[in-house]
Design a protein around this motif. Structure first.
Motif, PDB file in Angstrom:
ATOM      1  N   HIS A 117       0.835  -1.207   0.000  1.00 36.68           N
ATOM      2  CA  HIS A 117       0.000   0.000   0.000  1.00 36.68           C
ATOM      3  C   HIS A 117       0.869   1.258   0.000  1.00 36.68           C
ATOM      4  CE1 HIS A 117       1.085  -0.690   4.164  1.00 36.68           C
ATOM      5  NE2 HIS A 117       0.914   0.607   4.370  1.00 36.68           N
ATOM      6  N   HIS A 119       0.467   5.674   1.262  1.00 29.67           N
ATOM      7  CA  HIS A 119      -0.275   6.466   2.241  1.00 29.67           C
ATOM      8  C   HIS A 119      -0.769   7.755   1.567  1.00 29.67           C
ATOM      9  CE1 HIS A 119       1.577   4.567   6.121  1.00 29.67           C
ATOM     10  NE2 HIS A 119       1.457   3.682   5.159  1.00 29.67           N
ATOM     11  N   TRP A 179       9.859   7.572   4.826  1.00 25.47           N
ATOM     12  CA  TRP A 179       9.907   7.556   3.370  1.00 25.47           C
ATOM     13  C   TRP A 179       8.882   8.551   2.856  1.00 25.47           C
ATOM     14  CZ3 TRP A 179       8.324   3.491   6.499  1.00 25.47           C
ATOM     15  CH2 TRP A 179       6.958   3.220   6.511  1.00 25.47           C
ATOM     16  N   HIS A 185       4.836   0.023  -0.038  1.00 27.44           N
ATOM     17  CA  HIS A 185       5.529  -0.847   0.921  1.00 27.44           C
ATOM     18  C   HIS A 185       4.567  -1.872   1.488  1.00 27.44           C
ATOM     19  CE1 HIS A 185       3.733   2.515   3.076  1.00 27.44           C
ATOM     20  NE2 HIS A 185       3.612   1.697   4.098  1.00 27.44           N
TER      21      HIS A 185
HETATM   22 FE   LIG Z   1       2.126   1.690   5.559  1.00 27.91          FE
END
Ligand SMILES: [Fe+2]
Length: 206
Positions: A117, A119, A179, A185
């Protein structure tokens, strides 16, 4: 003589919060995460309904740093790491700031995974690791260009980290990893016999 440049680099930030302050954070956060997971029936219902292995406070509690002082302490520590990362990636914030937008608990049981996924609606995301038993999954990061690779050959088994399509980062208790929020990730299966506990967060540009 050839020159090789590394352009369009994807940076990932890692730091360890150590010392007496780090120990206190780990200890208090572990206790707090477990007790919140036990009490948060709305969160438990959300996890059951959405097939989420273990527990997350993501959908049920949006005010942990205001509600519980140890999360405010963590947020304060994270602010300085996020500022250092923003500097490293040369963000020009233009008078606005990167501010903590959300912060949530993850308790991943043995056998649990968190599928791939990103964000959305944020700029910098990351995780602070509280409890990492032996065999608990690393953080798996995916090359954002993977969808463009078309006919490219695979990479050698011993490829340099910067040439690999997937990179695994194994955290320890007290590790902070940051990140840019678009970086896809996942958390592979927790092969440990006990829970893996972490606190994840998003920073927005405001
Ligand atoms: Fe995450």
């Amino acid at each position: 003589m050839a020159t090789i440049d590394s352009l369009f680099v994807t940076k990932v930030y890692r730091a360890e919060i150590t010392g007496a302050k780090g120990e206190r954070l780990l200890h208090e956060l572990e206790t707090a995460c477990l007790s919140i997971a036990e009490d948060d029936t709305a969160g438990q219902r959300w996890c059951a309904k959405n097939g989420y292995p273990g527990y997350t406070s993501y959908a049920s509690l949006d005010d942990l740093p205001w509600r519980i002082p140890v999360f405010a302490d963590l947020a304060k520590a994270l602010d300085s790491h996020v500022a250092a990362f923003a500097k490293e990636v040369d963000f020009d914030l233009g008078g606005r700031k990167l501010v903590l937008d959300s912060l949530w608990i993850n308790i991943l049981p043995p056998g649990g995974i968190h599928t791939s996924h990103i964000h959305p609606h944020s700029v910098v995301s990351g995780t602070y690791y509280v409890t990492v038993p032996d065999g608990a999954g690393a953080l798996k990061l995916e090359d954002p260009r993977l969808g463009f690779m078309m006919a490219a050959p695979p990479r050698r088994a011993k490829a340099k980290p910067e040439s690999r399509p997937f990179v695994y980062l194994a955290p320890s208790p007290g590790t902070v990893i940051l990140w840019e929020s678009w970086l896809r990730h996942e958390v592979p299966i927790n092969e440990a016999e006990t829970n893996r506990i972490s606190v994840s967060f998003n920073y927005a540009w405001r």
